[in-house]
Scaffold this motif. Structure first.
Motif, PDB file in Angstrom:
ATOM      1  N   ASP A 167       0.814  -1.216   0.000  1.00  0.00           N
ATOM      2  CA  ASP A 167       0.000   0.000   0.000  1.00  0.00           C
ATOM      3  C   ASP A 167       0.851   1.270   0.000  1.00  0.00           C
ATOM      4  O   ASP A 167       0.331   2.380  -0.080  1.00  0.00           O
ATOM      5  CB  ASP A 167      -0.969   0.011   1.178  1.00  0.00           C
ATOM      6  N   GLY A 168       2.174   1.133   0.097  1.00  0.00           N
ATOM      7  CA  GLY A 168       3.083   2.270  -0.001  1.00  0.00           C
ATOM      8  C   GLY A 168       3.181   3.139   1.239  1.00  0.00           C
ATOM      9  O   GLY A 168       3.743   4.215   1.195  1.00  0.00           O
TER      10      GLY A 168
ATOM     11  N   ARG B  30       8.081   4.805   8.242  1.00  0.00           N
ATOM     12  CA  ARG B  30       6.741   4.417   8.681  1.00  0.00           C
ATOM     13  C   ARG B  30       5.620   5.192   7.998  1.00  0.00           C
ATOM     14  O   ARG B  30       4.448   4.846   8.164  1.00  0.00           O
ATOM     15  CB  ARG B  30       6.640   4.584  10.195  1.00  0.00           C
ATOM     16  N   THR B  31       5.957   6.244   7.264  1.00  0.00           N
ATOM     17  CA  THR B  31       4.936   7.052   6.580  1.00  0.00           C
ATOM     18  C   THR B  31       5.399   7.355   5.156  1.00  0.00           C
ATOM     19  O   THR B  31       6.600   7.301   4.862  1.00  0.00           O
ATOM     20  CB  THR B  31       4.700   8.393   7.310  1.00  0.00           C
TER      21      THR B  31
ATOM     22  N   ARG C 179      11.203  11.553   1.924  1.00  0.00           N
ATOM     23  CA  ARG C 179      12.411  12.222   2.436  1.00  0.00           C
ATOM     24  C   ARG C 179      13.641  11.336   2.234  1.00  0.00           C
ATOM     25  O   ARG C 179      14.703  11.800   1.821  1.00  0.00           O
ATOM     26  CB  ARG C 179      12.215  12.567   3.916  1.00  0.00           C
ATOM     27  N   PHE C 180      13.496  10.037   2.532  1.00  0.00           N
ATOM     28  CA  PHE C 180      14.602   9.094   2.341  1.00  0.00           C
ATOM     29  C   PHE C 180      14.999   9.012   0.872  1.00  0.00           C
ATOM     30  O   PHE C 180      16.189   9.009   0.539  1.00  0.00           O
ATOM     31  CB  PHE C 180      14.227   7.701   2.865  1.00  0.00           C
ATOM     32  N   MET C 181      14.019   8.976  -0.027  1.00  0.00           N
ATOM     33  CA  MET C 181      14.314   8.875  -1.452  1.00  0.00           C
ATOM     34  C   MET C 181      15.044  10.129  -1.956  1.00  0.00           C
ATOM     35  O   MET C 181      15.912  10.021  -2.819  1.00  0.00           O
ATOM     36  CB  MET C 181      13.041   8.629  -2.263  1.00  0.00           C
TER      37      MET C 181
END
Length: 181
Positions: A94-95, A155-156, A162-164
């Motif tokens: 679900d991403g 987790r969101t 942000r990580f990408m």
């Protein structure tokens, strides 16, 4: 002006107000002069009034200043990791959440950890700030450190994005490629 005021108050030089017009900021001008019990033997100092001119913004001439920080990974704060990791990403169907697993073979932190200190976590640093995790495991072969595995959990969808953004900057800087399996 506040810095100048605090310097004047902290020094052995006394100060007094003048009956001069106030500047646009509402702050009076300051005069520093020799006090009778001071060891100050210099000349009197007068600080000119602050003149503020209205600023007109022209989008063609003015633009925001962006401070660029080279994306880096650290295990000990202040010590950059030189070894480029193998990164594996997983994302839920679900991403909404995901996980990144970083594997470092013979990381440079093992060379400097005895001089600098212990591994305190996993820090990914770029111009937006710091992403961090404490899920760090060292791998040993025959009693000698051989590698590090660090996990970063998102987790969101916002944390994923942000990580990408960090990974895009880091991969561009270090020549990494994304391979979908």
């Amino acid at each position: 002006m506040a810095t100048l005021q605090s310097l004047a108050l902290a020094s052995p030089v006394s100060h007094s107000f003048l009956n001069q017009p106030r500047s646009l900021s509402g702050m009076p001008s300051w005069v520093a002069h020799r006090s009778a019990n001071s060891q100050f033997n210099g000349q009197s100092l007068q600080v000119a009034q602050l003149r503020i001119s209205p600023t007109r913004w022209n989008s063609k001439r003015c633009s925001p200043i962006v401070m660029m920080v080279k994306p880096k990974i650290q295990f000990i704060q202040g010590t950059d990791e030189q070894t480029i990791p193998d990164v594996r990403l997983t994302k839920s169907r679900d991403g909404t959440n995901g996980m990144a697993i970083f594997r470092f073979d013979q990381p440079s932190v093992f060379d400097s950890s005895s001089e600098v200190g212990d591994i305190t976590g996993f820090y990914m640093i770029d111009e937006e700030g710091v992403l961090q995790s404490v899920d760090v495991n060292a791998k040993f072969v025959n009693g000698k450190p051989a590698g590090i595995e660090a996990k970063y959990i998102m987790r969101t969808p916002r944390e994923w994005d942000r990580f990408m953004r960090f990974m895009e900057r880091y991969s561009n800087e270090n020549g990494l490629q994304f391979i979908k399996k």
